[in-house]
Design a protein around this motif. Structure first.
Motif, short mmCIF file in Angstrom:
data_model
loop_
_atom_site.label_atom_id
_atom_site.label_comp_id
_atom_site.label_asym_id
_atom_site.label_seq_id
_atom_site.Cartn_x
_atom_site.Cartn_y
_atom_site.Cartn_z
N ALA A 35 1.18 -1.08 -0.15
CA ALA A 35 -0.09 -0.09 -0.08
C ALA A 35 0.89 1.39 0.18
N ILE A 36 1.95 1.09 0.83
CA ILE A 36 2.70 2.35 0.60
C ILE A 36 3.19 2.52 -0.86
N LEU A 37 4.31 1.24 -0.76
CA LEU A 37 4.67 1.40 -1.75
C LEU A 37 4.45 1.58 -3.27
N SER A 38 3.20 1.09 -3.59
CA SER A 38 2.14 1.88 -4.64
C SER A 38 1.40 2.96 -4.92
N GLY A 39 1.31 4.05 -3.19
CA GLY A 39 1.09 4.72 -3.84
C GLY A 39 -0.72 5.29 -2.70
N ALA A 40 -0.94 4.14 -2.17
CA ALA A 40 -2.17 3.57 -1.71
C ALA A 40 -2.67 4.69 -0.15
#
Length: 124
Positions: A24-29
């Motif tokens: 979620a962090i890496l995808s920008g969510a």
């Protein structure tokens, strides 16, 4: 933030939480500067121990993806886009390797695997 846990998984619960939060962090969510769900709230929502969630969050801190700020909780740190994409690609490659191994163990050939993957893709 929706986290799905599996009691049938070989991965410990804290690892499942960490992996999903990392994605979620890496995808920008979850954007840089945003906060992760509170320890107590996520533990209650998932029906797990606060210690379990704390371990997952502390691993994210150790990876440089979040920091614990007094009064705010766990805050997401900025990640360079190319670094995030490389990490997401590595995760996907690992999952695909495990999928191929599992398909082989189940006797599923490549065309059948493609069909099943297509079915799952369409259902999402």
């Amino acid at each position: 933030m929706h986290v799905v846990l599996s009691t049938d998984s070989a991965s410990p619960i804290y690892e499942q939480i960490k992996v999903q939060m990392r994605a979620a962090i890496l995808s920008g969510a979850i954007a840089a500067g945003g906060t992760l769900p509170s320890l107590r709230q996520l533990a209650a929502d998932l029906r797990v121990s606060v210690v379990t969630v704390t371990r997952a969050y502390n691993d994210l801190v150790a990876e440089g993806l979040a920091r614990n700020e007094h009064g705010r909780g766990f805050v997401v740190l900025a990640v360079e886009a190319d670094v995030a994409q490389q990490a997401l690609d590595a995760t996907l490659d690992d999952l695909l390797r495990r999928l191929v191994v599992a398909a082989g163990h189940a006797g599923v050939d490549l065309p059948a695997l493609h069909r099943r993957l297509d079915d799952q893709w369409r259902s999402e």
